[in-house]
Design a protein around this motif. Structure first.
Motif, PDB file in Angstrom:
ATOM      1  N   GLY A 130      63.385  63.041  44.988  1.00  0.00           N
ATOM      2  CA  GLY A 130      63.800  64.570  44.702  1.00  0.00           C
ATOM      3  C   GLY A 130      64.505  65.120  45.877  1.00  0.00           C
ATOM      4  N   GLU A 131      64.535  64.427  46.957  1.00  0.00           N
ATOM      5  CA  GLU A 131      65.427  64.712  48.016  1.00  0.00           C
ATOM      6  C   GLU A 131      66.817  64.875  47.546  1.00  0.00           C
ATOM      7  OE1 GLU A 131      67.053  66.269  51.206  1.00  0.00           O
ATOM      8  OE2 GLU A 131      64.981  66.016  51.211  1.00  0.00           O
ATOM      9  N   ILE A 132      67.449  63.926  46.678  1.00  0.00           N
ATOM     10  CA  ILE A 132      68.690  63.608  46.385  1.00  0.00           C
ATOM     11  C   ILE A 132      68.882  63.258  45.116  1.00  0.00           C
ATOM     12  CG2 ILE A 132      69.149  61.556  47.416  1.00  0.00           C
ATOM     13  CD1 ILE A 132      71.869  62.404  48.029  1.00  0.00           C
ATOM     14  N   LEU A 133      69.657  63.791  44.067  1.00  0.00           N
ATOM     15  CA  LEU A 133      69.484  63.047  42.737  1.00  0.00           C
ATOM     16  C   LEU A 133      70.574  62.415  42.385  1.00  0.00           C
ATOM     17  CD1 LEU A 133      68.068  66.318  41.235  1.00  0.00           C
ATOM     18  CD2 LEU A 133      66.698  64.360  41.790  1.00  0.00           C
ATOM     19  N   ALA A 134      70.419  61.292  41.542  1.00  0.00           N
ATOM     20  CA  ALA A 134      71.744  60.231  41.023  1.00  0.00           C
ATOM     21  C   ALA A 134      72.567  61.288  40.118  1.00  0.00           C
ATOM     22  CB  ALA A 134      71.080  59.461  40.319  1.00  0.00           C
ATOM     23  N   GLN A 135      73.757  60.915  40.161  1.00  0.00           N
ATOM     24  CA  GLN A 135      74.984  61.555  39.563  1.00  0.00           C
ATOM     25  C   GLN A 135      74.874  63.027  39.821  1.00  0.00           C
ATOM     26  OE1 GLN A 135      73.102  58.636  37.908  1.00  0.00           O
ATOM     27  NE2 GLN A 135      75.020  57.682  38.871  1.00  0.00           N
ATOM     28  N   LYS A 136      74.852  63.511  40.888  1.00  0.00           N
ATOM     29  CA  LYS A 136      74.979  65.047  41.148  1.00  0.00           C
ATOM     30  C   LYS A 136      75.824  65.204  42.309  1.00  0.00           C
ATOM     31  CE  LYS A 136      71.557  66.249  38.459  1.00  0.00           C
ATOM     32  NZ  LYS A 136      71.882  66.993  36.909  1.00  0.00           N
ATOM     33  N   VAL A 137      76.643  66.154  42.065  1.00  0.00           N
ATOM     34  CA  VAL A 137      77.588  66.696  42.945  1.00  0.00           C
ATOM     35  C   VAL A 137      76.740  67.880  43.997  1.00  0.00           C
ATOM     36  CG1 VAL A 137      79.663  67.792  43.535  1.00  0.00           C
ATOM     37  CG2 VAL A 137      79.590  66.179  41.812  1.00  0.00           C
ATOM     38  N   TYR A 138      77.088  67.748  45.126  1.00  0.00           N
ATOM     39  CA  TYR A 138      76.562  68.883  46.174  1.00  0.00           C
ATOM     40  C   TYR A 138      77.428  69.538  46.922  1.00  0.00           C
ATOM     41  CZ  TYR A 138      71.976  66.654  44.830  1.00  0.00           C
ATOM     42  OH  TYR A 138      70.877  66.075  44.332  1.00  0.00           O
ATOM     43  N   ILE A 139      77.563  70.918  47.055  1.00  0.00           N
ATOM     44  CA  ILE A 139      78.343  71.624  47.811  1.00  0.00           C
ATOM     45  C   ILE A 139      77.458  72.512  48.755  1.00  0.00           C
ATOM     46  CG2 ILE A 139      80.096  71.617  45.915  1.00  0.00           C
ATOM     47  CD1 ILE A 139      79.006  74.541  45.310  1.00  0.00           C
ATOM     48  N   ARG A 140      78.248  73.230  49.681  1.00  0.00           N
ATOM     49  CA  ARG A 140      77.527  74.195  50.517  1.00  0.00           C
ATOM     50  C   ARG A 140      77.578  75.518  49.804  1.00  0.00           C
ATOM     51  NH1 ARG A 140      74.113  72.998  54.205  1.00  0.00           N
ATOM     52  NH2 ARG A 140      74.799  74.526  55.824  1.00  0.00           N
ATOM     53  N   LYS A 141      76.568  76.362  50.139  1.00  0.00           N
ATOM     54  CA  LYS A 141      76.236  77.487  49.324  1.00  0.00           C
ATOM     55  C   LYS A 141      75.794  78.623  50.419  1.00  0.00           C
ATOM     56  CE  LYS A 141      75.588  76.227  44.585  1.00  0.00           C
ATOM     57  NZ  LYS A 141      74.570  76.337  43.401  1.00  0.00           N
ATOM     58  N   PRO A 142      76.095  79.876  50.417  1.00  0.00           N
ATOM     59  CA  PRO A 142      75.531  80.722  51.144  1.00  0.00           C
ATOM     60  C   PRO A 142      74.086  80.565  51.471  1.00  0.00           C
ATOM     61  CG  PRO A 142      77.204  82.005  49.992  1.00  0.00           C
ATOM     62  CD  PRO A 142      76.735  80.727  49.236  1.00  0.00           C
ATOM     63  N   GLY A 143      73.742  80.920  52.554  1.00  0.00           N
ATOM     64  CA  GLY A 143      72.247  80.766  52.917  1.00  0.00           C
ATOM     65  C   GLY A 143      72.128  80.097  54.279  1.00  0.00           C
ATOM     66  N   PRO A 144      72.654  79.424  54.745  1.00  0.00           N
ATOM     67  CA  PRO A 144      73.490  78.143  53.895  1.00  0.00           C
ATOM     68  C   PRO A 144      72.547  77.102  53.353  1.00  0.00           C
ATOM     69  CG  PRO A 144      73.833  77.662  56.322  1.00  0.00           C
ATOM     70  CD  PRO A 144      72.842  79.015  56.149  1.00  0.00           C
ATOM     71  N   LYS A 145      72.959  76.401  52.431  1.00  0.00           N
ATOM     72  CA  LYS A 145      72.312  75.394  51.772  1.00  0.00           C
ATOM     73  C   LYS A 145      72.969  74.494  51.214  1.00  0.00           C
ATOM     74  CE  LYS A 145      71.288  78.833  48.114  1.00  0.00           C
ATOM     75  NZ  LYS A 145      70.153  79.644  47.435  1.00  0.00           N
ATOM     76  N   SER A 146      72.473  73.405  50.843  1.00  0.00           N
ATOM     77  CA  SER A 146      73.328  72.162  49.896  1.00  0.00           C
ATOM     78  C   SER A 146      72.725  72.150  48.634  1.00  0.00           C
ATOM     79  CB  SER A 146      73.462  70.954  50.634  1.00  0.00           C
ATOM     80  OG  SER A 146      73.869  71.091  52.126  1.00  0.00           O
ATOM     81  N   GLU A 147      73.485  72.573  47.685  1.00  0.00           N
ATOM     82  CA  GLU A 147      73.124  72.592  46.371  1.00  0.00           C
ATOM     83  C   GLU A 147      74.144  72.019  45.272  1.00  0.00           C
ATOM     84  OE1 GLU A 147      71.548  76.377  45.397  1.00  0.00           O
ATOM     85  OE2 GLU A 147      69.662  75.840  46.357  1.00  0.00           O
ATOM     86  N   GLU A 148      73.712  71.692  43.987  1.00  0.00           N
ATOM     87  CA  GLU A 148      74.781  71.654  43.090  1.00  0.00           C
ATOM     88  C   GLU A 148      75.404  72.798  42.709  1.00  0.00           C
ATOM     89  OE1 GLU A 148      73.258  69.368  39.480  1.00  0.00           O
ATOM     90  OE2 GLU A 148      71.316  69.744  40.427  1.00  0.00           O
ATOM     91  N   PRO A 149      76.712  72.675  42.620  1.00  0.00           N
ATOM     92  CA  PRO A 149      77.592  73.846  41.903  1.00  0.00           C
ATOM     93  C   PRO A 149      77.138  74.226  40.492  1.00  0.00           C
ATOM     94  CG  PRO A 149      78.915  71.952  41.762  1.00  0.00           C
ATOM     95  CD  PRO A 149      77.634  71.593  42.219  1.00  0.00           C
ATOM     96  N   PHE A 150      76.445  75.511  40.126  1.00  0.00           N
ATOM     97  CA  PHE A 150      76.317  75.877  38.835  1.00  0.00           C
ATOM     98  C   PHE A 150      77.332  76.663  38.310  1.00  0.00           C
ATOM     99  CE2 PHE A 150      72.121  74.963  41.160  1.00  0.00           C
ATOM    100  CZ  PHE A 150      71.869  73.831  40.087  1.00  0.00           C
ATOM    101  N   THR A 151      77.806  77.592  38.895  1.00  0.00           N
ATOM    102  CA  THR A 151      78.608  78.820  38.223  1.00  0.00           C
ATOM    103  C   THR A 151      80.056  78.227  37.997  1.00  0.00           C
ATOM    104  OG1 THR A 151      79.471  79.956  40.094  1.00  0.00           O
ATOM    105  CG2 THR A 151      77.293  80.561  39.431  1.00  0.00           C
ATOM    106  N   ALA A 152      80.854  78.765  37.256  1.00  0.00           N
ATOM    107  CA  ALA A 152      82.240  78.293  36.993  1.00  0.00           C
ATOM    108  C   ALA A 152      82.890  78.467  38.113  1.00  0.00           C
ATOM    109  CB  ALA A 152      82.930  79.357  35.889  1.00  0.00           C
ATOM    110  N   GLU A 153      82.660  79.620  38.997  1.00  0.00           N
ATOM    111  CA  GLU A 153      83.477  79.679  40.125  1.00  0.00           C
ATOM    112  C   GLU A 153      83.132  78.873  41.233  1.00  0.00           C
ATOM    113  OE1 GLU A 153      86.038  81.520  43.063  1.00  0.00           O
ATOM    114  OE2 GLU A 153      85.928  81.789  40.868  1.00  0.00           O
ATOM    115  N   GLU A 154      81.837  78.395  41.436  1.00  0.00           N
ATOM    116  CA  GLU A 154      81.718  77.339  42.329  1.00  0.00           C
ATOM    117  C   GLU A 154      82.255  75.936  41.987  1.00  0.00           C
ATOM    118  OE1 GLU A 154      77.198  78.814  43.650  1.00  0.00           O
ATOM    119  OE2 GLU A 154      77.547  77.275  42.229  1.00  0.00           O
TER     120      GLU A 154
END
Length: 441
Positions: A130-154
Motif C-alpha cells: 500500500g505504500e506504492i501502487l503498481a501502474q500509478k503515476v505520482y506527483i507533488r501536491k500542496p501539503g506537500p504530499k506525493s499522490e496520484e494526479p486526479f484532476t484535469a489540471e493536475e
C-alpha cells in the motif's frame, strides 16, 4: 544540481516544500525501505526535480529534526539509492547522492537529488504494502504530499511539462540531421551596421552618466552586460509612436519579474523620444530609491535596431560578495528571455525575420562561476581570467521560439568557455528554459 551551500540550507527548513521531501532513515535492503524512497523520487521527477533529505524524521509524520543513522543501516551509496528507486520507477531515474553533516546535531545525512526533464510521466511498475501502487503515476501536491494526479489540471500540468521536455529532445535529435545556418555566419556589413548602432548607444548611455558621482550605482562599477539586436529585411515602423506600440505588445508576455526592455509608463523613467530613437533610462538620478540592480538603459530604432545595458543580478544577492560571481544559469535566463522578447517584436515587423545578435559581458576578470540561484552543482568554481567576452549570432524568430536551447548553447559558448570551460549542456539549458517559460522564479 544544487551547490553544497544550497543543500546545507535544507537543514534550516521547518517544513517540506513541493521540491523537498524529508524522510526517516530507510533500510534499502527491504521493500518497506525502498518503496517510500521510490515513491518520493517518482513524484519529484514528475514535478520537475527536487531533493529528498534522509534522516530528518524519526518516523512517518514525526516533526522534522536531525536523527542519527541507526547502526543496522549502512552508509548509502549512489548505486544503492538508484537500485532502490529503479526497482519501481519506469522509466528509470538517475539520481545523485550527497552526504552532508547537520550543523547543529553533527549527524551525517544523505541527500538524494532527483532530476527533472522527463519526456514521459514516471510511473511505479509494482506495489508494496500500500505504500506504492503498481501502474500509478505520482506527483507533488500542496501539503506537500506525493499522490496520484486526479484532476484535469493536475494531469495537464504534468503532461505539458513532459511535452515541452520531449519537444526539446526531438529538436536536439533533428539538429544532427538537418544542417542549419551557422550562428557565426554573419555578413560583414551586418556586423558593421550593428556595431555602429551599439557604439552610438553605448556613447548615449555614457553621456547620461557624466554628471553622476564616480561611485554611483547607475554606472555599474562592478560590471555589466549589453545586448544589441538588428531585425533584418523588414520595413521600418512608421515612426516612433508605432515603434513604441510594438514594444508595448512585445512586453505583454512576462517571464520573470524584471524583464528586458522594461517599459515603466511614468516619468522620469518612461520611454522618451530622442532624435530618431526611443530611449529609456531607469537609472536617472531623479528616480528615488533606485539601486544598481534596476538602472537599465535601452534604445530602439524604427528600422529594427535595439540596444540594452544591464547590471549583473549576482552583484545584488547575499549569496555572493558583489563583483565576485556569475551564476551558472543566470545567462541562460537573462539572454534567453531577451531573445524571446526580440523574436516577439520581430514578428510585429515581419512574418519570420532573421535577427542579428550581439552580446558583450564586461567586468568578468576574477569572477567565479558557481550555482548561486539553482539546485545545480559544480564540482568546483570556475574562474574567468579575461575582463570582456563578446558573442554574436543570427537566427530566425521561429528558430528562437522553437529551438531556443540550441540558439543559447551556440551563442553563450564563449562565455562559459571563458570560465574554465564551465558546463553548458543542451539538457541544462532546456531545463532552465522550461522554468522561466513556466514562470518558476
Amino acid at each position: 544540481m544544487a551547490t553544497i551551500e544550497d543543500l546545507k540550507q535544507l537543514f534550516q527548513l521547518q517544513n517540506e516544500t513541493l521540491a523537498t521531501e524529508f524522510k526517516s532513515w530507510l533500510d534499502l535492503a527491504v521493500p518497506a525501505g525502498r518503496a517510500p524512497l521510490a515513491k518520493a523520487a517518482i513524484a519529484l521527477a514528475n514535478h520537475g526535480g527536487g531533493t529528498i533529505v534522509i534522516g530528518m524524521r524519526e518516523a512517518i509524520n514525526t516533526p522534522i529534526g536531525s536523527y542519527p543513522r541507526p547502526a543496522q543501516i549502512g552508509r548509502y551509496t549512489a548505486d544503492a539509492i538508484n537500485a532502490a528507486i529503479n526497482k519501481y520507477a519506469d522509466p528509470h531515474i538517475h539520481c545523485d547522492l550527497v552526504h552532508l553533516t547537520h550543523p547543529a546535531s553533527g549527524n551525517e545525512h544523505a541527500i538524494v537529488i532527483v532530476p527533472g526533464g522527463q519526456i514521459v510521466p514516471v510511473m511505479a511498475t509494482k506495489g508494496t504494502d500500500g505504500e506504492i501502487l503498481a501502474q500509478k503515476v505520482y506527483i507533488r501536491k500542496p501539503g506537500p504530499k506525493s499522490e496520484e494526479p486526479f484532476t484535469a489540471e493536475e494531469w495537464r500540468t504534468l503532461l505539458d511539462r513532459c511535452v515541452r521536455a520531449n519537444k526539446d529532445s526531438l529538436l536536439e535529435a533533428i539538429r544532427g540531421i538537418v544542417q542549419g545556418r551557422s550562428l557565426d555566419s554573419l555578413a560583414r556589413e551586418q556586423i558593421d551596421e550593428l556595431l555602429k548602432f551599439t557604439d552610438d548607444s553605448r556613447d548615449s548611455w555614457k553621456m547620461r552618466l557624466v554628471p553622476l558621482p564616480k561611485d554611483d550605482p547607475a554606472r555599474f562599477p562592478l560590471g555589466h552586460y549589453e545586448q544589441s539586436f538588428q531585425i533584418l529585411g523588414v520595413e521600418p515602423a512608421s515612426g516612433l509612436r508605432s515603434l513604441l506600440e510594438n514594444l508595448r505588445k512585445a512586453s505583454e508576455v512576462r517571464l520573470t519579474g524584471w524583464g528586458p526592455f522594461v517599459l515603466l509608463e511614468r516619468k522620469p523613467i518612461g520611454p522618451v523620444p530622442v532624435g530618431e530613437v526611443i530611449e529609456t533610462w531607469v537609472g536617472t538620478p531623479s528616480e528615488k530609491a533606485r539601486d544598481g540592480r534596476h538602472c537599465d538603459f535601452w534604445r530602439a530604432r524604427p528600422d529594427g535596431f535595439l540596444y540594452e545595458v544591464r547590471s549583473y543580478d549576482e552583484d545584488f544577492t547575499e549569496k555572493a560578495e558583489p563583483g565576485t560571481s556569475i551564476d551558472l544559469t543566470m545567462p541562460v535566463w537573462r539572454i534567453g528571455e531577451t531573445l524571446l522578447y526580440v523574436a516577439r517584436l520581430a514578428r510585429l515587423f515581419g512574418e519570420d525575420p532573421e535577427i542579428s545578435v550581439r552580446i558583450q559581458y564586461d567586468g568578468l576578470k576574477g569572477r567565479r562561476m558557481s550555482a548561486l540561484f539553482d539546485w545545480r552543482y559544480l564540482s568546483y568554481e570556475r574562474e574567468c581570467f579575461v575582463d570582456t567576452v563578446k558573442m554574436q549570432g543570427q537566427a530566425r524568430a521561429s528558430v528562437i521560439e522553437d529551438n531556443l536551447a540550441e540558439v543559447l548553447v551556440s551563442l553563450l559558448r564563449p562565455l562559459y568557455d571563458a570560465f574554465d570551460f564551465a558546463p553548458l549542456s543542451p539538457t541544462m539549458v532546456s531545463e532552465e528554459i522550461a522554468k522561466f517559460r513556466n514562470n518558476r522564479y
